[in-house]
Scaffold this motif. Structure first.
Motif, PDB file in Angstrom:
ATOM      1  N   THR A  77      65.629  -1.028  93.542  1.00  0.00           N
ATOM      2  CA  THR A  77      65.360  -2.397  93.118  1.00  0.00           C
ATOM      3  C   THR A  77      63.868  -2.588  92.863  1.00  0.00           C
ATOM      4  O   THR A  77      63.451  -3.171  91.853  1.00  0.00           O
ATOM      5  N   HIS A  78      63.070  -2.096  93.780  1.00  0.00           N
ATOM      6  CA  HIS A  78      61.616  -2.184  93.704  1.00  0.00           C
ATOM      7  C   HIS A  78      61.129  -1.549  92.402  1.00  0.00           C
ATOM      8  O   HIS A  78      60.367  -2.152  91.637  1.00  0.00           O
ATOM      9  N   TRP A  79      61.551  -0.318  92.149  1.00  0.00           N
ATOM     10  CA  TRP A  79      61.099   0.397  90.956  1.00  0.00           C
ATOM     11  C   TRP A  79      61.593  -0.269  89.675  1.00  0.00           C
ATOM     12  O   TRP A  79      60.865  -0.335  88.678  1.00  0.00           O
ATOM     13  N   THR A  80      62.808  -0.796  89.656  1.00  0.00           N
ATOM     14  CA  THR A  80      63.338  -1.446  88.459  1.00  0.00           C
ATOM     15  C   THR A  80      62.476  -2.642  88.059  1.00  0.00           C
ATOM     16  O   THR A  80      62.183  -2.848  86.878  1.00  0.00           O
ATOM     17  N   ILE A  81      62.053  -3.426  89.037  1.00  0.00           N
ATOM     18  CA  ILE A  81      61.191  -4.586  88.743  1.00  0.00           C
ATOM     19  C   ILE A  81      59.827  -4.116  88.242  1.00  0.00           C
ATOM     20  O   ILE A  81      59.308  -4.647  87.252  1.00  0.00           O
ATOM     21  N   ILE A  82      59.253  -3.123  88.901  1.00  0.00           N
ATOM     22  CA  ILE A  82      57.964  -2.573  88.459  1.00  0.00           C
ATOM     23  C   ILE A  82      58.081  -2.081  87.021  1.00  0.00           C
ATOM     24  O   ILE A  82      57.238  -2.389  86.168  1.00  0.00           O
ATOM     25  N   PHE A  83      59.125  -1.323  86.738  1.00  0.00           N
ATOM     26  CA  PHE A  83      59.306  -0.760  85.400  1.00  0.00           C
ATOM     27  C   PHE A  83      59.479  -1.861  84.355  1.00  0.00           C
ATOM     28  O   PHE A  83      58.941  -1.777  83.243  1.00  0.00           O
ATOM     29  N   SER A  84      60.209  -2.926  84.700  1.00  0.00           N
ATOM     30  CA  SER A  84      60.388  -4.042  83.787  1.00  0.00           C
ATOM     31  C   SER A  84      59.041  -4.687  83.444  1.00  0.00           C
ATOM     32  O   SER A  84      58.760  -4.988  82.276  1.00  0.00           O
ATOM     33  N   ILE A  85      58.211  -4.893  84.454  1.00  0.00           N
ATOM     34  CA  ILE A  85      56.889  -5.504  84.213  1.00  0.00           C
ATOM     35  C   ILE A  85      56.031  -4.581  83.353  1.00  0.00           C
ATOM     36  O   ILE A  85      55.420  -5.016  82.364  1.00  0.00           O
ATOM     37  N   ASP A 117      64.737 -11.750  83.482  1.00  0.00           N
ATOM     38  CA  ASP A 117      66.202 -11.689  83.462  1.00  0.00           C
ATOM     39  C   ASP A 117      66.742 -10.333  83.868  1.00  0.00           C
ATOM     40  O   ASP A 117      67.909 -10.220  84.231  1.00  0.00           O
ATOM     41  N   ARG A 118      65.906  -9.288  83.872  1.00  0.00           N
ATOM     42  CA  ARG A 118      66.379  -7.968  84.275  1.00  0.00           C
ATOM     43  C   ARG A 118      65.864  -7.591  85.666  1.00  0.00           C
ATOM     44  O   ARG A 118      65.991  -6.440  86.081  1.00  0.00           O
ATOM     45  N   PHE A 119      65.311  -8.545  86.403  1.00  0.00           N
ATOM     46  CA  PHE A 119      64.869  -8.292  87.766  1.00  0.00           C
ATOM     47  C   PHE A 119      66.105  -8.311  88.680  1.00  0.00           C
ATOM     48  O   PHE A 119      66.748  -9.357  88.813  1.00  0.00           O
ATOM     49  N   PRO A 120      66.432  -7.209  89.342  1.00  0.00           N
ATOM     50  CA  PRO A 120      67.582  -7.213  90.251  1.00  0.00           C
ATOM     51  C   PRO A 120      67.223  -7.832  91.607  1.00  0.00           C
ATOM     52  O   PRO A 120      66.069  -7.862  92.006  1.00  0.00           O
TER      53      PRO A 120
END
Length: 196
Positions: free
Chosen positions: A53-61, A191-194
């Motif tokens: 979850t942490h990495w997905t948000i970082i990657f989205s930003i 919108d893609r932040f889990p």
């Protein structure tokens, strides 16, 4: 405090006093497992695992920043020393100024940071909401964003003055965050932040 003084923040070794450089030397010799992030906040060493979850948000930003800024200005988990007692942070996302330069030790300077984003981990949340927020304000980082997957919220702090952010805005995951009036000059989509 002058720029020269802030460049030397907590770096001079006096007697047996700890310095950030000495502490990071110790960390480099420690067997920190792959996938764990280490940083020093107020002289305390924190090691936390990188979650999906942490990495997905970082990657989205980072993906959204990449549409507006060259990769060379974007940093993740790179040590930058901040004002205060032994603050060597490895922020989740950092955007450096266009004319940013490294110091004589080959490290990026906090004076050149335009944006920081931290994604909350349960074990280090108190740092992101407390001492790191204070250090970023003291360093005059124009925009500090906290993404909290446990609450499903994003907190945006802007306008640092006298060691505090004067403006805080709160958004639910899924909202578009208007940062066009900040040095970022963009709208950040969440919108893609889990959630966790």
């Amino acid at each position: 405090m002058t720029v020269a003084e802030t460049d030397r923040i907590e770096m001079a070794e006096i007697g047996n006093e700890l310095t950030l450089d000495k502490m990071f030397e110790w960390l480099e010799r420690m067997p920190v497992p792959e996938g764990f992030k280490t940083e020093i906040v107020g002289g305390h060493i924190f090691v936390s695992p990188q979650r999906d979850t942490h990495w997905t948000i970082i990657f989205s930003i980072l993906t959204q920043l990449s549409a507006h800024f060259p990769m060379e200005r974007q940093k993740s988990d790179v040590r930058i020393d901040y004002p205060g007692h032994l603050n060597g942070f490895a922020s989740d996302v950092t955007l450096m100024a266009e004319d940013a330069v490294m110091n004589d030790k080959g490290q990026w300077r906090h004076q050149d940071v335009e944006f920081v984003a931290e994604v909350i981990s349960k074990s280090t949340a108190m740092n992101d909401y407390g001492p790191k927020k204070t250090a970023y304000a003291n360093a005059d980082v124009p925009v500090y964003l906290i993404a909290d997957p446990y609450q499903g919220r994003v907190y945006v702090h802007i306008d640092p003055k006298d060691g505090e952010y004067t403006t805080e805005s709160k958004y639910s995951f899924g909202a578009d965050i208007d940062l066009t009036s900040t040095p970022l000059g963009l709208t950040l989509k969440t919108d893609r932040f889990p959630r966790d």
